[in-house]
Design a protein around this motif. Structure first.
Motif, PDB file in Angstrom:
ATOM      1  N   GLY A  97       0.981  -1.165  -0.075  1.00  0.00           N
ATOM      2  CA  GLY A  97      -0.144   0.105  -0.025  1.00  0.00           C
ATOM      3  C   GLY A  97       0.746   1.144  -0.115  1.00  0.00           C
ATOM      4  O   GLY A  97       0.766   2.210  -0.657  1.00  0.00           O
ATOM      5  N   ALA A  98       1.887   1.346   0.905  1.00  0.00           N
ATOM      6  CA  ALA A  98       2.687   2.348   0.939  1.00  0.00           C
ATOM      7  C   ALA A  98       3.606   2.469  -0.549  1.00  0.00           C
ATOM      8  O   ALA A  98       3.639   3.956  -1.161  1.00  0.00           O
ATOM      9  CB  ALA A  98       3.983   1.983   1.827  1.00  0.00           C
ATOM     10  N   ALA A  99       3.706   1.415  -1.313  1.00  0.00           N
ATOM     11  CA  ALA A  99       4.421   1.636  -2.652  1.00  0.00           C
ATOM     12  C   ALA A  99       3.451   2.287  -3.484  1.00  0.00           C
ATOM     13  O   ALA A  99       3.572   3.010  -4.304  1.00  0.00           O
ATOM     14  CB  ALA A  99       4.832   0.219  -3.113  1.00  0.00           C
ATOM     15  N   PHE A 100       2.027   1.695  -3.549  1.00  0.00           N
ATOM     16  CA  PHE A 100       1.026   2.415  -4.274  1.00  0.00           C
ATOM     17  C   PHE A 100       0.957   3.930  -3.918  1.00  0.00           C
ATOM     18  O   PHE A 100       0.570   4.582  -4.752  1.00  0.00           O
ATOM     19  CB  PHE A 100      -0.374   1.670  -3.954  1.00  0.00           C
ATOM     20  N   LEU A 101       0.937   4.105  -2.645  1.00  0.00           N
ATOM     21  CA  LEU A 101       0.907   5.771  -2.369  1.00  0.00           C
ATOM     22  C   LEU A 101       1.868   6.533  -2.902  1.00  0.00           C
ATOM     23  O   LEU A 101       1.546   7.584  -3.616  1.00  0.00           O
ATOM     24  CB  LEU A 101       0.684   5.877  -0.857  1.00  0.00           C
ATOM     25  N   ARG A 102       3.353   6.110  -3.071  1.00  0.00           N
ATOM     26  CA  ARG A 102       4.546   6.606  -3.575  1.00  0.00           C
ATOM     27  C   ARG A 102       4.061   6.835  -5.044  1.00  0.00           C
ATOM     28  O   ARG A 102       4.266   7.736  -5.910  1.00  0.00           O
ATOM     29  CB  ARG A 102       5.606   5.701  -3.285  1.00  0.00           C
ATOM     30  N   GLU A 103       3.409   5.864  -5.811  1.00  0.00           N
ATOM     31  CA  GLU A 103       3.076   5.815  -7.169  1.00  0.00           C
ATOM     32  C   GLU A 103       1.983   6.793  -7.482  1.00  0.00           C
ATOM     33  O   GLU A 103       2.388   7.815  -8.340  1.00  0.00           O
ATOM     34  CB  GLU A 103       2.674   4.499  -7.656  1.00  0.00           C
ATOM     35  N   ILE A 104       1.116   6.979  -6.542  1.00  0.00           N
ATOM     36  CA  ILE A 104       0.176   8.293  -6.716  1.00  0.00           C
ATOM     37  C   ILE A 104       0.785   9.437  -6.528  1.00  0.00           C
ATOM     38  O   ILE A 104       0.515  10.386  -7.490  1.00  0.00           O
ATOM     39  CB  ILE A 104      -0.907   7.961  -5.741  1.00  0.00           C
ATOM     40  N   ARG A 105       1.728   9.641  -5.616  1.00  0.00           N
ATOM     41  CA  ARG A 105       2.445  10.898  -5.458  1.00  0.00           C
ATOM     42  C   ARG A 105       3.296  11.242  -6.570  1.00  0.00           C
ATOM     43  O   ARG A 105       3.091  12.327  -6.864  1.00  0.00           O
ATOM     44  CB  ARG A 105       3.250  10.821  -4.128  1.00  0.00           C
TER      45      ARG A 105
END
Length: 126
Positions: A97-105
């Motif tokens: 999930g943290a990796a997905f948030l980095r992608e969104i950012r």
């Protein structure tokens, strides 16, 4: 010098230019509700509970549960019984999930930069 202000149309454009790459990328898409629950879990102060998320987002607990089912399936969050209150379920962040948030950012930063540059260019030309 202050950075250029973005109009509501530009902000909506940034949203579009963030959502479209998320839809086009390989992988699954999240619904607006799932994305809202995900972002609330990752950007808000925890710990998060189903009851708390339902209250914060002003939606029913079953709607939160369905969104969390999908987010859990994707390993973006995990649920754990609260050891201090066994009736309560805690929602925890995951590495994926943290990796997905980095992608969104990253995608959103690119969209913001593009729109800010276009706003500056228009202002300089106008």
């Amino acid at each position: 010098m202050a950075p250029p202000q973005l109009s509501s149309d530009q902000l909506v454009g940034i949203l579009r230019d963030t959502i479209v790459p998320l839809v086009r990328r390989d992988g699954v898409d999240l619904s607006a509700r799932q994305l809202g629950v995900f972002l609330t879990c990752y950007l808000g102060e925890g710990p998060h509970t189903v009851r708390g998320l339902a209250h914060e987002l002003n939606v029913s607990k079953p709607a939160i549960t369905r969104a969390l089912d999908r987010l859990t399936e994707l390993d973006y969050v995990r649920r754990k019984v609260d050891p201090s209150d066994r009736r309560s379920v805690l929602v925890q962040r995951t590495v994926k999930g943290a990796a997905f948030l980095r992608e969104i950012r990253h995608i959103m930063t690119d969209a913001f930069t593009t729109h800010r540059t276009e706003a500056s260019s228009r202002r300089a030309a106008g």
